[in-house]
Enzyme design. Structure first.
Site, mmCIF file in Angstrom:
data_model
loop_
_atom_site.group_PDB
_atom_site.id
_atom_site.type_symbol
_atom_site.label_atom_id
_atom_site.label_comp_id
_atom_site.label_asym_id
_atom_site.label_seq_id
_atom_site.Cartn_x
_atom_site.Cartn_y
_atom_site.Cartn_z
ATOM 1 N N TYR A 141 71.940 54.594 24.168
ATOM 2 C CA TYR A 141 71.756 53.564 23.130
ATOM 3 C C TYR A 141 72.518 53.928 21.851
ATOM 4 C CZ TYR A 141 67.985 51.441 25.903
ATOM 5 O OH TYR A 141 67.245 50.834 26.893
ATOM 6 N N LYS A 186 68.038 61.630 36.233
ATOM 7 C CA LYS A 186 68.885 61.141 37.335
ATOM 8 C C LYS A 186 69.920 62.229 37.584
ATOM 9 C CE LYS A 186 70.269 57.879 40.179
ATOM 10 N NZ LYS A 186 69.508 57.529 41.397
ATOM 11 N N ASP A 219 64.697 56.557 39.793
ATOM 12 C CA ASP A 219 64.452 55.472 40.751
ATOM 13 C C ASP A 219 63.151 55.717 41.515
ATOM 14 O OD1 ASP A 219 65.975 57.613 41.564
ATOM 15 O OD2 ASP A 219 67.291 56.494 42.900
ATOM 16 N N ASP A 243 62.518 53.450 28.000
ATOM 17 C CA ASP A 243 62.422 52.053 27.601
ATOM 18 C C ASP A 243 62.031 51.193 28.806
ATOM 19 O OD1 ASP A 243 62.655 49.781 26.084
ATOM 20 O OD2 ASP A 243 64.839 49.808 25.942
ATOM 21 N N ASP A 247 58.048 49.425 30.020
ATOM 22 C CA ASP A 247 57.805 47.994 30.253
ATOM 23 C C ASP A 247 57.187 47.806 31.641
ATOM 24 O OD1 ASP A 247 58.909 47.234 27.782
ATOM 25 O OD2 ASP A 247 59.882 45.478 28.669
#
Ligand code: NAD
Length: 352
Positions: A141, A186, A219, A243, A247
Site C-alpha cells: 500500500y 506467502k 491462501d 486488510d 473483512d
C-alpha cells in the site's frame, strides 16, 4: 481525566457513526467524571471538497497535541475517478503514516446472540475470539506506484525492523491471551514474505519461546478462518493480507458494522476507527450499525487513555444490547423492524 480527542467524521456513514461514538464517549465521561474535549477536523472526500487536499494542514496540525484520534470512514463514488490525482484514501494512508501507527489491532469476537446472523454454521462460531494484528504502514500500500495505459506496478517492501516491531506487538498480546500466535505470509512466492517468515521465526525463538507459533500461507489462512475460526488466538500479518482477511473475518461476527480497530505506535496516542468503509449504499439514511464505532471508542478508552474499567463497561453495554435483541438493519432478522443508528446507540447506552 481531561483528554483531547481529534474527531475525523470523513464521508458517507462516517459522520453518522462518529456522532454515535461521541455520544458514547460523552456518556462515559458523565458516568465516570471525565472531561473529553473534541477537535473536529476534515479528512477524505469532504476535505478534498473543502480544501483540495484529503489531509489538510489544519488536520495534520491538530494531531500534534491530541491524546487520540477517532475516525469515521473515507471515500465514495464522488471521488473514485481512477484518473483523479487526489483520492480520499490517500488522506487515510498519510494519517496513519503521520501518527506512526504501525500496528492495527482488529479483535473479532462472536457474540453468542449473533450466532444466527453469520452466514456460517453456528457450531463453527461458538467461542470465536481472535485478534488480528495487521502491519499498517509498510508493504504494497505504501510502495512506489507506476501506471501507463498498458502496464502498472505496485512495489511491496518490508524491512527487518518493520517486521520485528509488529511481531513483538503481536507476540506480547498473544502472551497476555491464550499464548498462541499465527503468522500469515506467502513465503512460497514473495521475497517480502520470506523475510517476514525468517524474522518471525527468529524473534519468536529468541524473545517469546513460551508463545506457540503457527505459520500459514495466506491462501490457506483464508480457508482456515472459515473452517476452524475458534482455533485462532492472535494472527499477525502484513498490510494487504490483514486488510483482506479481517473483512473476511467480519462475517464470523455477522456484519462488517460490528468490528472495531485500534492503530497504535510506540506512544499511547492511537487512531481508532471501525473497520468498515463509508458504505455509500446506505449513507444518509441513518441506518448504519454503530457497534463497530462504539467498540472502537472502547479501544480508545483502553489503549490511549488507560481507562480499562470504562472500556469494559462500554463493551459490556454493546454485548448486552445485542443480547437483548437490539439490531440495526444489517443484522435484523427478515420481517423484524430494525433500529436506526440513533436508536441502536441509545439501546446500548441504556446498559452503561
Ligand atoms: P464498505 O465497508 O463501505 O461497505 C461494504 C458493505 O458493508 C456495504 O454493503 C455496506 O452497506 C455494509 N456496511 C459497512 N459498514 C456498515 C455499517 N456500519 N452498518 C451497516 N452496514 C455496513 O466497503 P465498500 O463498499 O467496498 O467501500 C465504500 C467506500 O469506502 C470506498 O470508497 C472505499 O474506498 C471506502 N473504504 C474506506 C475505509 C476506511 O475509511 N477505513 C475502509 C474500507 C473502504
Amino acid at each position: 481525566m481531561d483528554a483531547l480527542i481529534v474527531t475525523l467524521p470523513g464521508d458517507g456513514i462516517g459522520p453518522e457513526v462518529l456522532a454515535s461514538g461521541q455520544r458514547a464517549l460523552d456518556a462515559i465521561a458523565d458516568r465516570y467524571g471525565h472531561s473529553f474535549h473534541y477537535d473536529q477536523q476534515l479528512i477524505g472526500g469532504a476535505a478534498i471538497d473543502a480544501t483540495g487536499s484529503p489531509l489538510p494542514d489544519n488536520t495534520l496540525a491538530s494531531l500534534r497535541d491530541c491524546d487520540a484520534v477517532l475516525l469515521g470512514a473515507v471515500g465514495g463514488p464522488k471521488w473514485s475517478d481512477p484518473n483523479a490525482s487526489v483520492r480520499p484514501e490517500q488522506g487515510l494512508l498519510r494519517l496513519r503514516e503521520s501518527l506512526e501507527v504501525y500496528a492495527n489491532l482488529r479483535p473479532v469476537k462472536v457474540s453468542a446472540s449473533l450466532r444466527d446472523a453469520s452466514p456460517l454454521k453456528g457450531e463453527l462460531l461458538d467461542g470465536v475470539d481472535m485478534l488480528v494484528v495487521r502491519e499498517l504502514t509498510g508493504g504494497i500500500y505504501f510502495g512506489e506506484k507506476t501506471q501507463t495505459p498498458d502496464a502498472a506496478s505496485d512495489l511491496c517492501t518490508y524491512t527487518r525492523g518493520e517486521i520485528e516491531r509488529i511481531v513483538r506487538v503481536a507476540a506480547k498480546l498473544a502472551g497476555a491471551r491464550r499464548g498462541r500466535l499465527c503468522s500469515v505470509d506467502k513465503a512460497n512466492v514473495l521475497a517480502t514474505s520470506r523475510l517476514w517468515r525468517e524474522v518471525v521465526n527468529s524473534v519468536m525463538a529468541d524473545e517469546y519461546p513460551a508463545v506457540e507459533l503457527e505459520t500459514l500461507l495466506v491462501d490457506a489462512a483464508a480457508m482456515h478462518l472459515l473452517s476452524r475460526p475458534k482455533d485462532f488466538d492472535v494472527i499477525v500479518t502484513e498490510n494487504m493480507f490483514g486488510d483482506i482477511l479481517t473483512d473476511e473475518a467480519s462475517m464470523l461476527a455477522g456484519s462488517l458494522g460490528m468490528l472495531p480497530s485500534a492503530s497504535l505506535g510506540d506512544s499511547t496516542r492511537g487512531l481508532f476507527e471501525p473497520i468498515h468503509g463509508s458504505a455509500p449504499d446506505i449513507a444518509g439514511r441513518g441506518i448504519a450499525n454503530p457497534c463497530g464505532m462504539l467498540a472502537s471508542c472502547a479501544l480508545l478508552l483502553r489503549h490511549s487513555l488507560g481507562l480499562d474499567e470504562e472500556a469494559a463497561a462500554l463493551e459490556d453495554a454493546i454485548e448486552k444490547a445485542v443480547a437483548s435483541g437490539a439490531r440495526t438493519a444489517d443484522l435484523a432478522a427478515p420481517g423484524s423492524t430494525p433500529l436506526s443508528t440513533d436508536a441502536m446507540t441509545a439501546a446500548i447506552l441504556k446498559f452503561l
